[in-house]
Structure formats: C-alpha cells, structure tokens
Enzyme design. Structure first.
Site, short mmCIF file in Angstrom:
data_model
loop_
_atom_site.label_atom_id
_atom_site.label_comp_id
_atom_site.label_asym_id
_atom_site.label_seq_id
_atom_site.Cartn_x
_atom_site.Cartn_y
_atom_site.Cartn_z
N SER A 93 3.06 -25.73 -38.31
CA SER A 93 3.03 -25.05 -39.61
C SER A 93 3.43 -23.59 -39.48
CB SER A 93 1.61 -25.04 -40.17
OG SER A 93 1.13 -26.31 -40.37
N HIS A 96 9.41 -29.95 -40.25
CA HIS A 96 8.15 -29.65 -40.91
C HIS A 96 7.96 -30.48 -42.17
CE1 HIS A 96 5.31 -26.54 -42.90
NE2 HIS A 96 4.63 -27.35 -42.11
N GLU A 146 11.27 -29.34 -44.00
CA GLU A 146 12.01 -28.16 -43.56
C GLU A 146 12.54 -28.44 -42.15
OE1 GLU A 146 9.56 -24.55 -45.79
OE2 GLU A 146 8.77 -25.32 -43.92
N ASN A 203 5.25 -22.21 -46.04
CA ASN A 203 3.98 -21.60 -45.59
C ASN A 203 4.01 -20.08 -45.60
OD1 ASN A 203 2.69 -23.99 -45.35
ND2 ASN A 203 3.02 -24.21 -43.15
N1 CAA Z 1 0.07 -41.96 -49.74
C1 CAA Z 1 0.98 -42.53 -50.50
N2 CAA Z 1 1.25 -42.14 -51.76
C2 CAA Z 1 0.51 -41.14 -52.25
C3 CAA Z 1 -0.48 -40.48 -51.50
C4 CAA Z 1 -0.69 -40.93 -50.18
N3 CAA Z 1 -1.58 -40.37 -49.37
N4 CAA Z 1 -1.02 -39.50 -52.25
C5 CAA Z 1 -0.40 -39.52 -53.43
N5 CAA Z 1 0.53 -40.51 -53.44
C6 CAA Z 1 1.46 -40.85 -54.52
C7 CAA Z 1 0.78 -41.71 -55.57
O1 CAA Z 1 0.89 -43.08 -55.27
C8 CAA Z 1 1.57 -41.33 -56.82
O2 CAA Z 1 2.82 -41.97 -56.86
P1 CAA Z 1 3.48 -42.42 -58.24
O3 CAA Z 1 3.50 -41.21 -59.12
O4 CAA Z 1 4.83 -42.91 -57.87
O5 CAA Z 1 2.56 -43.47 -58.76
C9 CAA Z 1 1.90 -39.87 -56.60
O6 CAA Z 1 1.83 -39.66 -55.19
C10 CAA Z 1 0.92 -38.98 -57.32
O7 CAA Z 1 -0.41 -39.29 -56.89
P2 CAA Z 1 -1.70 -39.36 -57.81
O8 CAA Z 1 -1.31 -39.81 -59.19
O9 CAA Z 1 -2.76 -40.11 -57.09
O10 CAA Z 1 -2.28 -37.91 -57.85
P3 CAA Z 1 -1.61 -36.57 -58.21
O11 CAA Z 1 -0.62 -36.70 -59.30
O12 CAA Z 1 -2.75 -35.64 -58.35
O13 CAA Z 1 -0.79 -36.19 -56.88
C11 CAA Z 1 -0.64 -35.05 -54.86
C12 CAA Z 1 -1.39 -36.09 -55.64
C13 CAA Z 1 0.81 -35.54 -54.61
C14 CAA Z 1 -1.36 -34.89 -53.55
C15 CAA Z 1 -0.60 -33.73 -55.71
O14 CAA Z 1 -1.92 -33.37 -56.05
C16 CAA Z 1 0.05 -32.58 -55.00
O15 CAA Z 1 1.26 -32.46 -54.97
N6 CAA Z 1 -0.79 -31.70 -54.42
C17 CAA Z 1 -0.30 -30.54 -53.69
C18 CAA Z 1 0.06 -30.95 -52.29
C19 CAA Z 1 0.69 -29.84 -51.52
O16 CAA Z 1 0.93 -28.73 -51.99
N7 CAA Z 1 0.96 -30.13 -50.25
C20 CAA Z 1 1.48 -29.17 -49.33
C21 CAA Z 1 0.37 -28.65 -48.48
S1 CAA Z 1 0.92 -27.41 -47.35
C22 CAA Z 1 1.60 -28.27 -46.13
O17 CAA Z 1 1.60 -29.46 -46.06
C23 CAA Z 1 2.27 -27.45 -45.06
C24 CAA Z 1 1.45 -26.95 -43.95
O18 CAA Z 1 2.04 -26.77 -42.88
C25 CAA Z 1 0.02 -26.60 -44.06
P1 NAD Z 2 -5.33 -33.15 -37.50
O1 NAD Z 2 -6.47 -32.35 -37.02
O2 NAD Z 2 -5.51 -34.07 -38.66
O3 NAD Z 2 -4.77 -34.08 -36.29
C1 NAD Z 2 -4.39 -33.58 -35.04
C2 NAD Z 2 -4.35 -34.74 -34.05
O4 NAD Z 2 -3.74 -34.29 -32.83
C3 NAD Z 2 -5.75 -35.27 -33.69
O5 NAD Z 2 -5.78 -36.67 -33.90
C4 NAD Z 2 -5.89 -34.92 -32.20
O6 NAD Z 2 -6.63 -35.86 -31.47
C5 NAD Z 2 -4.42 -34.92 -31.77
N1 NAD Z 2 -4.13 -34.23 -30.52
C6 NAD Z 2 -4.64 -33.05 -30.09
N2 NAD Z 2 -4.10 -32.75 -28.87
C7 NAD Z 2 -3.23 -33.75 -28.56
C8 NAD Z 2 -2.37 -34.02 -27.45
N3 NAD Z 2 -2.29 -33.18 -26.42
N4 NAD Z 2 -1.62 -35.15 -27.46
C9 NAD Z 2 -1.69 -36.02 -28.50
N5 NAD Z 2 -2.49 -35.81 -29.58
C10 NAD Z 2 -3.26 -34.69 -29.60
O7 NAD Z 2 -4.13 -32.12 -37.75
P2 NAD Z 2 -2.92 -32.23 -38.78
O8 NAD Z 2 -3.33 -31.67 -40.08
O9 NAD Z 2 -2.31 -33.58 -38.71
O10 NAD Z 2 -1.92 -31.16 -38.14
C11 NAD Z 2 -1.09 -31.49 -37.05
C12 NAD Z 2 0.06 -30.50 -36.95
O11 NAD Z 2 0.81 -30.52 -38.17
C13 NAD Z 2 -0.37 -29.04 -36.74
O12 NAD Z 2 0.62 -28.40 -35.98
C14 NAD Z 2 -0.38 -28.51 -38.17
O13 NAD Z 2 -0.24 -27.11 -38.22
C15 NAD Z 2 0.83 -29.22 -38.75
N6 NAD Z 2 0.84 -29.38 -40.21
C16 NAD Z 2 -0.31 -29.59 -40.90
C17 NAD Z 2 -0.26 -29.79 -42.27
C18 NAD Z 2 -1.49 -30.05 -43.09
O14 NAD Z 2 -1.44 -29.92 -44.31
N7 NAD Z 2 -2.61 -30.42 -42.50
C19 NAD Z 2 0.97 -29.78 -42.93
C20 NAD Z 2 2.15 -29.59 -42.18
C21 NAD Z 2 2.07 -29.37 -40.82
#
Ligand code: CAA
Ligand code: NAD
Length: 305
Positions: free
Chosen positions: A134, A157, A169, A207
């Site tokens: 991330s 990503h 990405e 991010n």
């Molecule tokens: N598996 C499969 N399908 C899923 C699912 C899952 N886990 N979760 C949701 N869906 C699908 C549903 O089946 C539904 O599909 P249809 O519209 O075709 O029926 C659709 O997604 C919408 O789902 P819901 O109606 O259940 O619920 P919602 O409209 O509230 O959507 C959500 C759920 C897609 C999670 C929405 O709330 C959302 O977009 N949330 C924001 C998520 C976000 O911003 N993610 C990025 C996080 S940051 C990141 O990932 C990067 C990082 O590195 C940290």
């Molecule tokens: P998570 O905590 O759900 O899962 C991490 C997994 O990695 C665990 O099952 C752990 O046992 C495993 N693990 C740790 N060390 C390991 C190793 N040496 N070999 C194999 N497996 C190992 O974490 P997550 O949310 O799936 O995040 C995983 C990666 O994806 C991180 O780099 C995170 O920053 C990135 N990411 C997270 C998100 C998010 O929304 N959570 C979104 C995009 C990217």
C-alpha cells in the site's frame, strides 16, 4: 541479445500460473480474481490456519460472485473457480512453476524484502514479481532481488474488497521493463480490472490521497469535534463516498493503516511527505494495541459481533 531478451521477458500469454503470497484480506481476493480469470493459482501463507482463513474469505465472496456470473449453475461455477486454486505453506514449492508472483503479506519492508530475496533464487528467471504494498517503495523491495529480476518487477496494487473493486494501480520503477508492464496490464484486464499507471512514489495515486484523509478523520474525532458515526454519515451523504472514513478504516484494517502511517512518518524526511500529514494518531495506536484490528477480527472503531 534479442533472443535472450525474448526468453527473459514475459507477456500475458506466457502467464498461466499465478502465485499469491499472503492469504489475508488482499491475497485471498487476488487469488480469487485470478482463479475466476482462468489462471492456475497457488496461494501461499506461513501457516495452515492462515490458508484456511484465506479459503474462507474466498468461499464467502465466491458465493456472491457466482450468483451473478452463472446464476443457473452456481455450484458448477464455484467448483470450477476453486479447482484453479491450490494452497501450500512451502514458499519454494509455491513458485516452482510460477509465471507471476503477487505478494500480499504484512506491510513490512524487511519481511517483504526477505521473501522476495528468497523467491528470486527459487522462481523461473522469466517469472514476474509484483508487490501489492500500500505504501512501501517498490524500488526498495525489488532491490532485494537480482538486476535481471528487477526488470521483471513492479507494483500491482489491488483494492479492498478485490472482487468488487475495479481498479488496479501498476507501479513502474526505473528498472521495470516495457514487456513486464504490458504483461501486468493484460493480466489485470483479463481479471476484469481497469489498470492505471503510476510512478513509484509514496501511496501511488489512491493511498496518497486516501490515507491522509483517513488519518485526518481520526484527528478530528480525537479533538472531540464529532463522533465517528457523524463523520461517516457526513462523508457518505455530504460527499457521496460509499463508506465514511471510520467504516473504511475498519475495512482496510487498523493494523495495516498504522503500518502505513508509521512507515511514512519515519521516512518523511527522505520522501518529502509532510510529517504532520502522515503522523500516526494516538487513538489509532491505542486501538491497535487493544487488538482492535477492524472488521477482520470483529472489532475496530465499531464492533461487528
Ligand atoms: N466479494 C464479491 N463481491 C462483493 C464483495 C465481496 N467481498 N463486496 C461487495 N461485492 C459486490 C456485491 O456483490 C455488489 O455487486 P452488484 O452491485 O453487482 O450486485 C457490489 O459489490 C456492491 O455491494 P453491496 O451492495 O453489498 O454493498 P455496497 O453497495 O455498500 O458496496 C463496497 C460495498 C463495494 C465495499 C462499497 O461499500 C465500497 O466501495 N466501499 C469503499 C471501498 C474502498 O474504498 N476500498 C478501497 C480501500 S483502500 C485500499 O484498498 C488500498 C490500500 O492499500 C489500503
Ligand atoms: P492481512 O493482515 O489480512 O493478511 C496478511 C497475511 O500475510 C496474513 O495471512 C499473514 O499470515 C501473511 N504473511 C505474513 N508474513 C508472511 C510471509 N512471510 N509469507 C507468506 N505470508 C505471510 O493483510 P492485508 O490487508 O491482506 O494486506 C496485505 C498487503 O496488501 C499489505 O502489504 C497491505 O498494505 C496491502 N494492501 C492492503 C489493503 C487493505 O485494504 N487491507 C489494500 C491494498 C493493499
């Protein structure tokens, strides 16, 4: 030289087997969309329990996907997708036949570098290596591998929840070859995703914008200016976000968000990120310290049990 280049470079048609490291929230999702696209997927983690957790995440999600993908034969669809996924805790075996390795393990530069350094000596020279980090530098992770591998190394990503989020990405370092980029672009399209490209800068596109926003939401609550519930309602109804920042923090994982923030804060001087923008809020550290990791373990800013 040309023949050698052709041998070492990869393109999408060469990618048949995808190995995913980490069976958590992200790795499970990546394995699932890979299997749905018809790739043979090997999912690897350090313990059987973690693999079981990953397979559980996949089963729940597949039930939702199958209903839409093949409504008249949900069972058949599910069976076919699951047949494309195998699991192992043996990292060496996991990459023996791999064309593309996607790493989605804990957000730690050291652990990621250790894993890729090891895999570099075990995987085929032509295999593409990609990290789903991330926030970490892809160049720094790739640097744990050989010069040759660095041409086959990029960031890939995905977004949470992977089966539902359309974006990927693709992060190119200065060393990433054009053929590696093209292979990753084609693989993500085959997985039903929309790729965008970004340079290797902290947080890439999403991010870089999203994490400071989530951290600022925590600070707002820390200052006592509003409740998490009201902040979520405000951003959902006032800005049209599908989830407010606290629901999203719980969704992403408070541990993962805290690793991102701590890492960025520590390296702020080098990367030029404004330190106050990425400082870890005390409330976030406190919740992680109490074992509130978010939805994945049933408690974060909100309770889910
Ligand atoms: N598996 C499969 N399908 C899923 C699912 C899952 N886990 N979760 C949701 N869906 C699908 C549903 O089946 C539904 O599909 P249809 O519209 O075709 O029926 C659709 O997604 C919408 O789902 P819901 O109606 O259940 O619920 P919602 O409209 O509230 O959507 C959500 C759920 C897609 C999670 C929405 O709330 C959302 O977009 N949330 C924001 C998520 C976000 O911003 N993610 C990025 C996080 S940051 C990141 O990932 C990067 C990082 O590195 C940290
Ligand atoms: P998570 O905590 O759900 O899962 C991490 C997994 O990695 C665990 O099952 C752990 O046992 C495993 N693990 C740790 N060390 C390991 C190793 N040496 N070999 C194999 N497996 C190992 O974490 P997550 O949310 O799936 O995040 C995983 C990666 O994806 C991180 O780099 C995170 O920053 C990135 N990411 C997270 C998100 C998010 O929304 N959570 C979104 C995009 C990217």
């Amino acid at each position: 030289v040309l023949a050698l280049h052709r041998h070492l470079s990869s393109d999408a048609k060469d990618v048949k087997t995808v190995t995913v490291f980490g069976a958590g929230l992200m790795g499970a999702g990546i394995a699932q969309v890979g299997a749905q696209a018809g790739y043979k997927v090997v999912l690897s983690d350090v313990t059987d329990k973690a693999l079981e957790n990953g397979l559980n995440i996949i089963s729940k999600s597949l039930a939702r996907v199958a209903k839409k993908a093949q409504p008249d034969d949900i069972e058949g669809y599910t069976k076919n997708v699951l047949a494309n996924i195998s699991t192992t805790t043996d990292a060496e075996k996991a990459v023996a036949d791999s064309d593309l390795v996607v790493e989605a393990i804990i957000e730690s530069i050291k652990i990621k570098r250790d894993l890729f350094g090891f895999l570099d000596t075990k995987a085929k020279p032509s295999a593409i290596f990609a990290s789903n980090t991330s926030s970490l530098s892809i160049t720094e992770i790739a640097d744990a591998t050989s010069k040759e591998r660095q041409a086959n190394f990029a960031g890939l990503h995905f977004f949470n929840p992977v089966p539902a989020m359309k974006l990927v990405e693709i992060i190119r370092t200065d060393a990433t070859s054009q053929s590696t980029y093209e292979a990753l672009r084609d693989v993500t399209i085959k997985m039903g995703k929309k790729p965008v490209t970004c340079k290797d800068t902290p947080g890439f596109i999403v991010n870089r914008l999203l994490v400071p926003y989530m951290l600022e939401a925590i600070r707002l609550v820390e200052r006592g200016e509003a409740t998490p519930e009201d902040v979520d309602t405000a951003m959902e109804l006032g800005a049209g976000y599908p989830m407010g920042p606290f629901k999203l923090l719980d969704f992403v994982g408070l541990d993962t968000t805290s690793y991102i923030s701590e890492g960025w804060h520590k390296n702020a001087g080098e990367t030029g990120l404004p330190p106050t923008l990425v400082e870890t809020p005390e409330l976030l550290s406190k919740l992680v310290g109490e074992g509130r990791l978010g939805r994945k373990n049933g408690k974060g800013f909100y309770d889910y049990t």
